[in-house]
Design an enzyme around this catalytic site. Structure first.
Site, PDB file in Angstrom:
ATOM      1  N   LEU A 125       0.741  -1.260   0.141  1.00 26.60           N
ATOM      2  CA  LEU A 125      -0.126   0.014  -0.191  1.00 26.60           C
ATOM      3  C   LEU A 125       0.881   1.132  -0.120  1.00 26.60           C
ATOM      4  O   LEU A 125       0.496   2.262  -0.519  1.00 26.60           O
ATOM      5  CB  LEU A 125      -0.988   0.039   1.108  1.00 26.60           C
ATOM      6  CG  LEU A 125      -1.827   1.281   1.556  1.00 26.60           C
ATOM      7  CD1 LEU A 125      -3.000   1.109   0.341  1.00 26.60           C
ATOM      8  CD2 LEU A 125      -2.523   0.986   2.653  1.00 26.60           C
ATOM      9  N   ALA A 126       1.867   1.239   0.558  1.00 26.94           N
ATOM     10  CA  ALA A 126       3.056   2.386   0.913  1.00 26.94           C
ATOM     11  C   ALA A 126       4.128   1.767   1.214  1.00 26.94           C
ATOM     12  O   ALA A 126       4.333   0.697   2.012  1.00 26.94           O
ATOM     13  CB  ALA A 126       2.462   3.460   1.672  1.00 26.94           C
ATOM     14  N   ALA A 128       8.319   3.225   2.795  1.00 27.21           N
ATOM     15  CA  ALA A 128       8.863   4.212   3.291  1.00 27.21           C
ATOM     16  C   ALA A 128      10.541   3.727   3.418  1.00 27.21           C
ATOM     17  O   ALA A 128      10.740   2.628   2.802  1.00 27.21           O
ATOM     18  CB  ALA A 128       8.202   4.552   4.584  1.00 27.21           C
ATOM     19  N   SER A 129      11.134   4.562   4.278  1.00 26.98           N
ATOM     20  CA  SER A 129      12.639   4.021   4.268  1.00 26.98           C
ATOM     21  C   SER A 129      12.842   2.931   5.192  1.00 26.98           C
ATOM     22  O   SER A 129      13.856   2.203   4.812  1.00 26.98           O
ATOM     23  CB  SER A 129      13.217   5.447   5.137  1.00 26.98           C
ATOM     24  OG  SER A 129      12.618   5.583   6.423  1.00 26.98           O
ATOM     25  N   ASP A 282       4.935  13.046  15.613  1.00 20.64           N
ATOM     26  CA  ASP A 282       4.895  13.154  14.389  1.00 20.64           C
ATOM     27  C   ASP A 282       3.704  13.645  13.892  1.00 20.64           C
ATOM     28  O   ASP A 282       2.717  12.854  13.424  1.00 20.64           O
ATOM     29  CB  ASP A 282       5.512  12.168  13.525  1.00 20.64           C
ATOM     30  CG  ASP A 282       5.617  12.523  11.908  1.00 20.64           C
ATOM     31  OD1 ASP A 282       5.598  13.712  11.561  1.00 20.64           O
ATOM     32  OD2 ASP A 282       5.781  11.578  11.135  1.00 20.64           O
TER      33      ASP A 282
END
Length: 544
Positions: A125-126, A128-129, A282
């Site tokens: 779905l996504a 990141a790092s 965050d």
């Protein structure tokens, strides 16, 4: 060793390509002698130094992107222009192929994806790092999202961290103006934060702690973590059904009250900070979801802040100094909290903070833009080369992001107005018996530590005094009266101060919104103070 040298060459090549950190070429390192002599061949004159730095960091990969994102929250360490540019760093990383995802899950649980889940979408779905997210469904029926750590990412990050620490040492050695900002210490703190993010069990525990803290607040929804499906490299949590706060137009179309959402989200973070001392670090609008009945859901709890009681009180004092125009106390707080250069111009710092506090302290609370105020204070601190503790800087970043996120939802949103009601809670907490008990316990432990570390020579003196080998003779006049007056003065001061707090807090019982207990305390303290002054005057008269 070879892989480390190759990574060094890769880093130096990218720095040379974007014409940053030219001082690296002066180190005469054997493996890098030829790198800085080459010309990039690309016209970079159209880009500022900050833009070239961002482009280089993006090319250097996940570890450096994470570092850039953290530095973007530290305007006390880097120039505001650089901090603003680094905010645009994106940690989008190609996702691992499906077979690699299967292998990671099997190595963590000893079972296949099909054995663990009723369904599992192998298309991320996504990504990141550090990891990537997949939609799935448990065999018990719950819809979940599964965060899977990228293959070999820990090994890559640890290598980059080792190199970063080496580079920090070189910066301190060869770039004199950097020493006030302690690059090595900054990288050590970054290493600690990043290695924590690699452990997904920490995020699971953070979710559980947030859920416990907000169990009685129906406005806040914390997704459930499924512990049987979590390891250090895999996190399985409930899928939130909602709309990210970043999609304002969609929220308005769906009939959400965006002003109420802004207030609920901001109040949630203020409770985390000023009540729990444990907060999500965050507050990006993509991490906050609008749910039914204007509830707020929160995700991505890997990075959190933890405030000790002492640090929380210092931060509360800073905010109160800001709204009360108390420049001298704000100056003393910054000097005490921060690491200051040896040649600090205290007079100029006091003058700058006085100008700053007078500007904001004379405003109505509804007119104070906390984001702008904190950014200006951070710039002021940086100009004087003062480095704040990482915890203070992280909290300032959170408050700035929180005001920005909330203001994007509601143009007339004012965060400082929401903080104001917490002032009475701050005062009450400081006057509470629990806090006084903690202070006394800490004082006892401090004295116990002093006693344990007293040099043997002092112990010997005490033993001689006890045995009568040492005689001390002194004479005093009227010392007992002086001590009694001192004690009485302290009691009167405490009574007067406590009565002031009772009046300020409007402590019941009340008459016309005035605390009766506070007024009685005032009268008694004034009477006792007058009697004490009269007695002192009469004693002086008799002596004459």
């Amino acid at each position: 060793m070879l892989s480390k040298v190759n990574r060094y060459r890769e880093i130096f090549t990218i720095c040379a390509k974007y014409e940053i950190a030219s001082w690296l070429g002066k180190l005469n390192l054997d493996f890098a002698n030829d790198i800085f002599d080459k010309k990039c061949g690309k016209d970079l004159t159209q880009y500022s130094s900050a833009q070239r730095t961002r482009m280089a960091i993006a090319e250097l990969g996940p570890t450096f992107i994470k570092l850039g994102q953290i530095l973007s929250t530290r305007p006390d360490l880097i120039h505001p222009e650089m901090a603003e540019e680094l905010k645009h760093l994106q940690s989008n990383v190609p996702s691992d192929p499906p077979q690699q995802v299967r292998e990671t899950i099997h190595s963590e649980f000893g079972q296949s994806v099909d054995e663990l889940f009723a369904s599992f979408d192998l298309k991320a779905l996504a990504s990141a790092s550090i990891g990537q997210v997949h939609l799935a469904q448990l065999k018990s029926g719950e819809k979940v999202v599964v965060k899977v750590q990228h293959a070999n990412i820990e090994e890559k990050i640890r290598l980059d961290l080792e190199i970063l620490l080496d580079l920090a040492d070189l910066v301190e050695r060869y770039v004199e103006e950097s020493r006030n900002y302690r690059p090595r210490e900054t990288c050590e703190e970054f290493k600690r934060l990043l290695l924590r993010e690699l452990d997904f069990n920490r995020e699971k525990r953070n979710l559980e702690k947030f859920a416990l803290n907000f169990k009685d607040d129906k406005r806040v929804y914390i997704p459930k973590a499924f512990g049987d499906y979590c390891t250090g490299r895999v996190l399985t949590m409930e899928k939130l059904e909602g709309i990210p706060l970043s999609q304002k137009d969609t929220l308005l179309e769906q009939g959400y009250d965006v002003k109420e959402l802004a207030e609920v989200g901001a109040d949630m973070f203020l409770r985390m900070i000023f009540v729990h001392g444990f907060y999500h670090a965050d507050p990006h609008p993509g991490n906050l979801f609008a749910m039914s009945n204007n509830r707020i859901g929160i995700i991505d709890c890997g990075m959190v802040g933890l405030l000790s009681d002492e640090l929380r009180e210092d931060i509360e004092d800073m905010l109160m100094c800001l709204v009360r125009n108390n420049g001298p106390k704000l100056t003393n707080l910054i000097i005490r909290l921060g690491s200051i250069p040896r040649d600090l111009n205290r007079a100029q710092l006091q003058s700058d903070i006085k100008e700053f506090s007078e500007y904001y302290g004379t405003m109505n609370l509804k007119d104070v833009n906390l984001q702008k105020a904190l950014e200006e204070m951070s710039d002021l601190i940086r100009r004087h080369r003062i480095v704040l503790p990482a915890g203070v800087s992280l909290l300032i970043k959170v408050l700035v992001m929180l005001e920005g996120t909330s203001h994007n939802l509601s143009a007339d949103f004012n965060l400082i107005g929401l903080i104001a009601p917490y002032r009475n809670q701050m005062i009450a907490r400081r006057l509470s018996p629990a806090r006084q008990k903690r202070i006394m316990e800490n004082l006892f432990m401090d004295w116990e530590r002093v006693v344990k570390t007293v040099p043997m020579g002092l112990v010997d003196i005490v033993e001689r005094l006890q045995s009568g080998d040492v005689n001390i003779k002194f004479e005093h006049k009227r010392l007992e009266d002086s001590v009694n007056r001192l004690v009485m003065g302290l009691v009167i001061s405490a009574l007067f101060l406590g009565s002031s707090f009772l009046l300020a807090l409007k402590s019941p019982p009340l008459i016309s919104e005035v605390s009766i207990t506070g007024i009685v305390g005032y009268v008694i303290s004034i009477f006792m103070g007058s009697a004490l002054l009269f007695r002192i005057y009469m004693d002086k008269y008799r002596i004459k």
